[in-house]
Design a protein around this motif. Structure first.
Motif, PDB file in Angstrom:
ATOM      1  N   SER A  32      11.413 -56.390 -16.142  1.00 31.18           N
ATOM      2  CA  SER A  32      10.811 -55.065 -16.033  1.00 31.18           C
ATOM      3  C   SER A  32      10.628 -54.633 -14.580  1.00 31.18           C
ATOM      4  O   SER A  32      10.815 -53.457 -14.254  1.00 31.18           O
ATOM      5  N   GLU A  33      10.281 -55.561 -13.699  1.00 30.04           N
ATOM      6  CA  GLU A  33      10.104 -55.186 -12.288  1.00 30.04           C
ATOM      7  C   GLU A  33      11.426 -54.744 -11.673  1.00 30.04           C
ATOM      8  O   GLU A  33      11.471 -53.780 -10.916  1.00 30.04           O
ATOM      9  N   ALA A  36      12.048 -51.246 -12.912  1.00 29.09           N
ATOM     10  CA  ALA A  36      11.154 -50.278 -12.272  1.00 29.09           C
ATOM     11  C   ALA A  36      11.565 -50.005 -10.830  1.00 29.09           C
ATOM     12  O   ALA A  36      11.472 -48.870 -10.358  1.00 29.09           O
ATOM     13  N   GLU A  37      12.032 -51.034 -10.134  1.00 31.05           N
ATOM     14  CA  GLU A  37      12.399 -50.888  -8.721  1.00 31.05           C
ATOM     15  C   GLU A  37      13.775 -50.259  -8.517  1.00 31.05           C
ATOM     16  O   GLU A  37      14.007 -49.598  -7.509  1.00 31.05           O
ATOM     17  N   SER A  45       6.060 -50.766 -14.588  1.00 23.20           N
ATOM     18  CA  SER A  45       6.740 -51.949 -15.119  1.00 23.20           C
ATOM     19  C   SER A  45       6.058 -52.423 -16.405  1.00 23.20           C
ATOM     20  O   SER A  45       6.710 -52.997 -17.277  1.00 23.20           O
ATOM     21  N   ARG A  49       7.876 -53.127 -19.837  1.00 21.64           N
ATOM     22  CA  ARG A  49       7.695 -54.380 -20.593  1.00 21.64           C
ATOM     23  C   ARG A  49       7.418 -54.081 -22.066  1.00 21.64           C
ATOM     24  O   ARG A  49       7.921 -54.790 -22.952  1.00 21.64           O
TER      25      ARG A  49
END
Length: 110
Positions: A32-33, A36-37, A45, A49
């Motif tokens: 998820s990170e 998001a990034e 994030s 998730r």
């Protein structure tokens, strides 16, 4: 052609397509990170998730490690091939190469 009982829409579909695309590129679970990034999803994030967990409940993704990202399951690959992937923009030889790669990944995950 397999008919699926679920039709993904909105952000879960977008995230599913991104996860499959990233997995095809890297052969690594996607977290998820990372999403998001690297993608403009306009959510946290934690929200990503939740969407990943939803896709896991549907059987499209699995999580090989408790703290790791997710990767497509055989069911997810089939859904992607039947409901998402549109090979019309590929040359026939590229489409065959892609289908062979996906088949190998599906067989390896079974």
């Amino acid at each position: 052609m397999i008919k699926f009982a679920v039709n993904l829409e909105g952000r879960p579909r977008e995230i599913f397509v991104i996860v499959v695309g990233e997995f095809i590129k890297t052969a690594r679970p996607v977290g998820s990170e990372f999403l998001a990034e690297n993608y403009d999803l306009d959510v946290s994030s934690a929200t990503i998730r939740n969407d990943l967990a939803f896709l896991e409940e549907l059987g499209f993704l699995n999580k090989p490690h408790p703290s790791g990202g997710r990767m497509p399951t055989a069911h997810g690959w089939h859904y992607f091939m039947e409901e998402v992937w549109q090979p019309s923009y590929l040359k026939e030889e590229e489409a065959l190469k892609f289908e062979n790669s996906v088949s190998n990944l599906i067989n390896a995950s079974i």
